[in-house]
Write an enzyme that holds these catalytic residues in place. Structure first.
Site, PDB file in Angstrom:
ATOM      1  N   GLU A   1     -11.186   5.542   0.852  1.00  0.00           N
ATOM      2  CA  GLU A   1      -9.924   5.176   0.226  1.00  0.00           C
ATOM      3  C   GLU A   1      -9.640   6.024  -1.010  1.00  0.00           C
ATOM      4  OE1 GLU A   1      -7.077   3.018   0.243  1.00  0.00           O
ATOM      5  OE2 GLU A   1      -7.599   3.425   2.316  1.00  0.00           O
TER       6      GLU A   1
ATOM      7  N   GLU B   1      -5.921   7.153  11.147  1.00  0.00           N
ATOM      8  CA  GLU B   1      -6.144   5.777  10.694  1.00  0.00           C
ATOM      9  C   GLU B   1      -5.868   4.813  11.843  1.00  0.00           C
ATOM     10  OE1 GLU B   1      -4.389   4.395   6.898  1.00  0.00           O
ATOM     11  OE2 GLU B   1      -3.419   2.823   8.083  1.00  0.00           O
TER      12      GLU B   1
ATOM     13  N   GLU C   1     -20.840   4.047  18.661  1.00  0.00           N
ATOM     14  CA  GLU C   1     -20.109   2.782  18.616  1.00  0.00           C
ATOM     15  C   GLU C   1     -20.167   2.189  17.210  1.00  0.00           C
ATOM     16  OE1 GLU C   1     -20.524  -1.783  20.397  1.00  0.00           O
ATOM     17  OE2 GLU C   1     -21.441  -0.099  21.466  1.00  0.00           O
TER      18      GLU C   1
ATOM     19  N   HIS D   1     -28.354  -0.941  24.320  1.00  0.00           N
ATOM     20  CA  HIS D   1     -28.256  -2.087  23.425  1.00  0.00           C
ATOM     21  C   HIS D   1     -27.643  -3.281  24.152  1.00  0.00           C
ATOM     22  CE1 HIS D   1     -24.473   0.148  23.096  1.00  0.00           C
ATOM     23  NE2 HIS D   1     -23.878  -0.952  22.677  1.00  0.00           N
TER      24      HIS D   1
ATOM     25  N   HIS E   1       2.770   7.250   5.953  1.00  0.00           N
ATOM     26  CA  HIS E   1       2.989   5.860   6.323  1.00  0.00           C
ATOM     27  C   HIS E   1       2.846   4.956   5.112  1.00  0.00           C
ATOM     28  CE1 HIS E   1      -1.289   6.826   6.788  1.00  0.00           C
ATOM     29  NE2 HIS E   1      -1.573   5.549   6.577  1.00  0.00           N
TER      30      HIS E   1
ATOM     31  N   HIS F   1     -26.412  -2.161  28.085  1.00  0.00           N
ATOM     32  CA  HIS F   1     -25.517  -1.058  28.444  1.00  0.00           C
ATOM     33  C   HIS F   1     -25.641   0.043  27.408  1.00  0.00           C
ATOM     34  CE1 HIS F   1     -23.228  -3.164  25.341  1.00  0.00           C
ATOM     35  NE2 HIS F   1     -22.477  -2.082  25.208  1.00  0.00           N
TER      36      HIS F   1
ATOM     37  N   HIS G   1      -3.321  10.733   5.264  1.00  0.00           N
ATOM     38  CA  HIS G   1      -4.747  11.026   5.271  1.00  0.00           C
ATOM     39  C   HIS G   1      -5.035  12.321   6.030  1.00  0.00           C
ATOM     40  CE1 HIS G   1      -5.522   6.836   4.039  1.00  0.00           C
ATOM     41  NE2 HIS G   1      -4.707   6.468   5.005  1.00  0.00           N
TER      42      HIS G   1
ATOM     43  N   HIS H   1       1.707   7.161   1.692  1.00  0.00           N
ATOM     44  CA  HIS H   1       0.544   8.055   1.610  1.00  0.00           C
ATOM     45  C   HIS H   1       0.277   8.678   2.971  1.00  0.00           C
ATOM     46  CE1 HIS H   1      -1.107   4.294   3.206  1.00  0.00           C
ATOM     47  NE2 HIS H   1      -2.152   4.989   3.664  1.00  0.00           N
TER      48      HIS H   1
ATOM     49  N   ARG I   1       0.899  -1.174   0.000  1.00  0.00           N
ATOM     50  CA  ARG I   1       0.000   0.000   0.000  1.00  0.00           C
ATOM     51  C   ARG I   1       0.914   1.193   0.000  1.00  0.00           C
ATOM     52  NH1 ARG I   1      -2.578   3.950  -0.654  1.00  0.00           N
ATOM     53  NH2 ARG I   1      -4.527   4.539   0.361  1.00  0.00           N
TER      54      ARG I   1
ATOM     55  N   HIS J   1     -23.109   3.709  25.825  1.00  0.00           N
ATOM     56  CA  HIS J   1     -21.844   4.435  25.847  1.00  0.00           C
ATOM     57  C   HIS J   1     -22.140   5.940  25.843  1.00  0.00           C
ATOM     58  CE1 HIS J   1     -19.738   0.675  25.145  1.00  0.00           C
ATOM     59  NE2 HIS J   1     -20.675   0.408  24.257  1.00  0.00           N
TER      60      HIS J   1
END
Length: 419
Positions: free
Chosen positions: A197, A135, A318, A357, A174, A311, A131, A129, A126, A313
């Protein structure tokens, strides 16, 4: 024997009263687990044909979603779909590997995180590059060599294997390369649901779109040195064996040393943060994976018959990635609204911040899935933990339960049940 009119009326009245009692009893029995009006679910299908589905069918697809086809009666009012999958995402394939993605463009609810599933062949690369988003990644198969450079010019080269993580902050360059006989497969998560991407900043693109005299001036070499540069991005391409890790690490050494916090972390080999008879949870966030300042993660293993407890968050949405086994999740929202969906390996789930959930293991093997949050720290609230830390009388009056029942609730956050 003929029955008088008054007698008939009396018998009819008794019959109607009995029928009313029977209906009331039936309704009361059915109301448990089916509280809302209008009632929903198969339990209400009194007509012989009310649950028929004689129209056009795609059995292979429908069979993957039993909870959509026949939802529990506690589902009510509907909500945005929180299921997606890499299994039906389009693959972009090149010599050296492939990738497919699930972003907000085709999974509307996923505003915080976009996901990419990528495979690199043996020695597949890869390309170099960077971003505009951070990531985060987990290895799901094979081995991979990761290179990165921080903003202080401190390099790192590391090899990762199945279960390991890496995190590259936004803007840091990276590269990735598959190692060994089979290469590498991993799942990437970006801390922006709109990331893709196709909006990566790549070395070959920049060099190809910079005037030759500028390249010459920048690197101090003749312009002709760049006569054979690729004119199109390489993205994923087939490379050669990179050789021993130690040799690459020696080659990149800089006077400023290495980054203070490694960009890689071994989650699968970490001791569980919580463990019960039902399974265990391993957490990686900025408290132990120091570099990961915008994404917190939990790797959850649920034994057959177990469940990720009720529970929510409080700090972030999530994003889930299902790795092994079979699962069923119900999400609860205001309204009330509740909806249930089924998940299998390669599927993606999403739960908005603070929505209640649970996740059941519906298979015969361990269920393994990943929870990701756009947050520096992992946080959750357990329903049983909450209900055992308010005055008992208050809970008993809310739920019409007795003290003995309440005493059986877990007084600590179990994460996985049974305890």
């Amino acid at each position: 024997m003929e029955v008088s009119l008054p007698r008939r009326r009396m018998l009819a009245g008794v019959a109607l009263s009995a029928a009313a009692v029977s209906v009331a009893a039936s309704a009361k029995a059915a109301s448990f687990g089916n509280p809302d009006s209008p009632p929903e679910g198969r339990i209400n299908g009194r007509s012989p044909t009310s649950v028929d589905n004689p129209g056009p069918q795609n059995p292979a697809l429908a069979g993957q979603f039993p909870s959509f086809q026949d939802p529990p009666a506690t589902d009510v009012n509907g909500m945005p779909i929180f299921w997606a999958s890499f299994n039906n995402a389009h693959k972009r394939i090149q010599d050296g590997g492939w990738a497919r993605e699930v972003t907000q463009a085709d999974f509307a609810i996923s505003s915080d995180i976009a996901g990419v599933n990528m495979r690199l062949s043996r020695n597949g690369i890869r390309e170099l590059h960077w971003h505009q988003q951070a990531e985060w990644a987990i290895m799901v198969d094979g081995r991979c060599r990761v290179t990165a450079l921080d903003e202080q010019g401190r390099p790192q080269v590391a090899d990762v294997q199945t279960g390991d993580l890496w995190y590259i902050p936004a803007g840091l360059p990276h590269s990735l390369q598959g190692l060994g006989a089979t290469g590498a497969e991993f799942v990437l998560a970006f801390d922006n649901g709109r990331a893709t991407e196709f909006n990566t900043l790549m070395l070959t693109d920049w060099i190809a779109h910079t005037p030759p005299d500028v390249l010459a001036l920048n690197f101090g070499v003749p312009a002709e040195a760049f006569a054979n540069i690729p004119l199109e991005q390489r993205w994923i391409f087939q490379g050669e064996d990179p050789g021993p890790l130690a040799a690459d690490q020696q080659a990149v050494k800089a006077g400023r040393g290495a980054p203070p916090h490694p960009f890689v972390f071994s989650l699968s080999r970490k001791a569980p943060d919580r463990q019960t008879r039902g399974g265990f949870v391993q957490i990686a966030d900025s408290s132990n994976f120091n570099a990961s300042t915008t994404i917190a993660a939990a790797l959850v293993t649920v034994r057959p018959g177990g469940m990720r407890e009720l529970h929510w968050h409080p700090h972030a949405d999530e994003w889930q990635y299902y790795i092994k086994g079979a699962a069923r999740m119900t999400v609860f929202d205001t309204g009330p609204r509740a909806q249930t969906a089924d998940f299998r390996p390669g599927d993606v789930g999403y739960v908005k911040k603070s929505l209640g959930h649970y996740v059941e293991n519906t298979g015969s093997t361990d269920l393994v899935f990943l929870e990701l949050f756009k947050s520096a720290r992992y946080a959750e609230v357990s329903l049983s933990d909450w209900l055992t830390h308010v005055p008992p009388q208050l809970v008993m009056e809310h739920l019409n339960i007795d003290r003995e029942t309440l005493a059986r609730f877990s007084r600590t956050r179990p994460d996985i049940v049974p305890v």
